[in-house]
Scaffold this active site. Structure first.
Site, PDB file in Angstrom:
ATOM      1  N   TYR A 140     -18.050 118.065  49.241  1.00  0.00           N
ATOM      2  CA  TYR A 140     -17.628 119.462  49.337  1.00  0.00           C
ATOM      3  C   TYR A 140     -17.321 119.766  50.795  1.00  0.00           C
ATOM      4  CZ  TYR A 140     -18.196 124.594  48.609  1.00  0.00           C
ATOM      5  OH  TYR A 140     -18.031 125.951  48.539  1.00  0.00           O
ATOM      6  N   LYS A 146     -14.210 118.406  46.702  1.00  0.00           N
ATOM      7  CA  LYS A 146     -13.895 119.822  46.526  1.00  0.00           C
ATOM      8  C   LYS A 146     -13.417 120.307  47.879  1.00  0.00           C
ATOM      9  CE  LYS A 146     -15.641 124.445  45.576  1.00  0.00           C
ATOM     10  NZ  LYS A 146     -16.815 125.329  45.332  1.00  0.00           N
TER      11      LYS A 146
END
Length: 305
Positions: A146, A174
Site C-alpha cells: 500500500y 494499492k
C-alpha cells in the site's frame, strides 16, 4: 475483455477487480459491531464488490485492537463465504507487530494482506524493502503493498517495487502515490497487480493495465464503480468514461471535502440505513449540513447511473 488474436488474456487479478475499503461498523457507544459488519459485507458483495479490504485506512485500523481486527475477519468471512476475497490490513510501524498481525489474519480466514509502508519513523528504502520481505515471509498469504506517502511520510519507490516484485507472495500494489508515470513503469516491467487507491484514477489506471480499485466510495456506490470496469471490459469505453465522470462529484464530496473519507462514508451509510455507526476518536461524526451535502452528491450519482 477482448484481446488481439493469438494473445492470451491477462491473468485474473489476485483479489478480484472491484474492492471496497470497508468501514468498520461500531455501535452507538463505540464498540465493534460484528453483526453490522456482516450485514454491510453481505450488502457490498451482493452489489458487486469482488473483494473487501478490512482494517485499512477507511476501516480505522489505528483505533481498533488486534483482537478486534481478527474478530472482524472471522465475522466477515462467515458472512460472505467464498463470494469475495478478504484482504486484511495489517500494517504498523513495528515489523514484529506487523508480522504477528499477519499471522493472526491468516488464522482468522483472510485471503490476503495489505501492507502499508512503516509510518512515522520514515525508514530508508532498504529498510522498507526488508520490512516487506519479512512480513511476506511470515505467512503463506499473498501480499498487496500500500503506497500512500501522504499518510506514511515514506514513498515505496518504483525501484523498490521492481525489486519486491520478485518475491513469490508480493503480488499487488494499492496505489495512492498520485504518480501515474511510476505506476505504468512498474506495471510494464512486472506482474504486479496495480489497484487504484484514489477513485479518480480507477478508470485511467485500469485502461493502462491496472487490476482494478480499492475504494472508500464503494461503501456507498459499489454497483456504480463496478459498472465502470464492466463497461470497459465489454469494450464500451464511452460508457465507461461517462460512468466515471458521473461518479466524480461523489468522489470529490467523500474524499476531497476536508473530512477523512471514513467520516464521510460513515455519514452516508448511516443516512442510507446501512450499518456504520460513529467513527472512533480522534475522528468525529459529520454534522447534518455535511451529511446533507453528501446525500445530494450521492443522489446525483444514483440518478445518472
Amino acid at each position: 475483455m477482448t484481446t488481439a488474436a493469438g494473445t492470451a488474456p491477462p491473468p485474473a487479478p489476485p483479489f478480484g477487480r472491484a474492492l471496497c475499503a470497508m468501514v468498520t461498523p461500531f455501535t452507538p457507544d463505540g464498540a465493534l459491531d460484528l453483526d453490522g459488519a456482516q450485514r454491510l459485507a453481505d450488502h457490498l458483495v451482493t452489489r458487486g464488490c469482488e473483494g473487501l479490504v478490512l482494517s485499512g485506512t477507511t476501516g480505522e485500523a489505528p483505533t481498533t485492537t488486534d483482537a478486534e481486527k481478527s474478530a472482524l475477519i472471522t465475522a466477515v468471512r462467515e458472512a460472505v463465504g467464498d463470494r469475495a476475497r478478504i484482504v486484511a490490513g495489517v500494517g504498523t510501524p513495528d515489523t514484529a507487530h506487523t508480522a504477528d498481525l499477519a499471522r493472526q489474519a491468516e488464522q482468522a480466514g483472510a485471503d490476503g494482506l495489505l501492507l502499508v509502508a512503516p509510518y512515522y519513523s520514515r525508514p530508508p528504502q532498504d529498510a522498507v524493502e526488508a520490512h516487506f520481505r519479512e512480513i511476506a515471509d511470515s505467512t503463506g498469504l499473498p501480499v498487496a503493498l500500500y503506497d500512500v506517502p501522504a499518510r506514511t511520510g515514506t514513498r515505496i519507490e518504483p525501484d523498490t517495487l521492481l525489486r519486491l516484485a520478485g518475491h513469490p507472495r508480493i503480488v499487488a500494489v494499492k496505489d495512492c502515490s498520485y504518480d501515474l508515470l511510476a505506476a505504468q513503469k512498474v506495471i510494464a516491467a512486472t506482474g504486479l497487480a496495480y489497484y487504484a487507491g484514489c477513485e479518480e484514477h480507477n478508470l485511467p489506471l485500469y485502461a493502462v493495465g491496472g487490476a482494478g480499485y480499492v475504494s472508500t466510495v464503494a461503501n456507498v456506490a459499489p454497483g456504480h464503480l463496478r459498472a465502470v470496469l464492466d463497461a470497459f471490459d465489454a469494450g464500451d469505453t464511452s460508457r465507461a468514461a461517462r460512468l466515471q465522470h458521473a461518479a466524480i462529484p461523489l468522489v470529490e464530496a467523500v474524499m476531497a471535502s476536508g473530512l477523512p473519507g471514513t467520516v464521510a462514508a460513515k455519514a452516508l451509510l448511516n443516512a442510507l440505513g446501512h450499518p456504520a455507526g460513529p467513527p472512533r476518536a480522534p475522528l468525529r461524526p459529520a454534522d447534518r449540513t455535511t451529511t446533507d451535502r453528501l446525500m445530494s452528491a450521492y443522489e446525483a450519482v444514483v440518478s445518472n447511473g
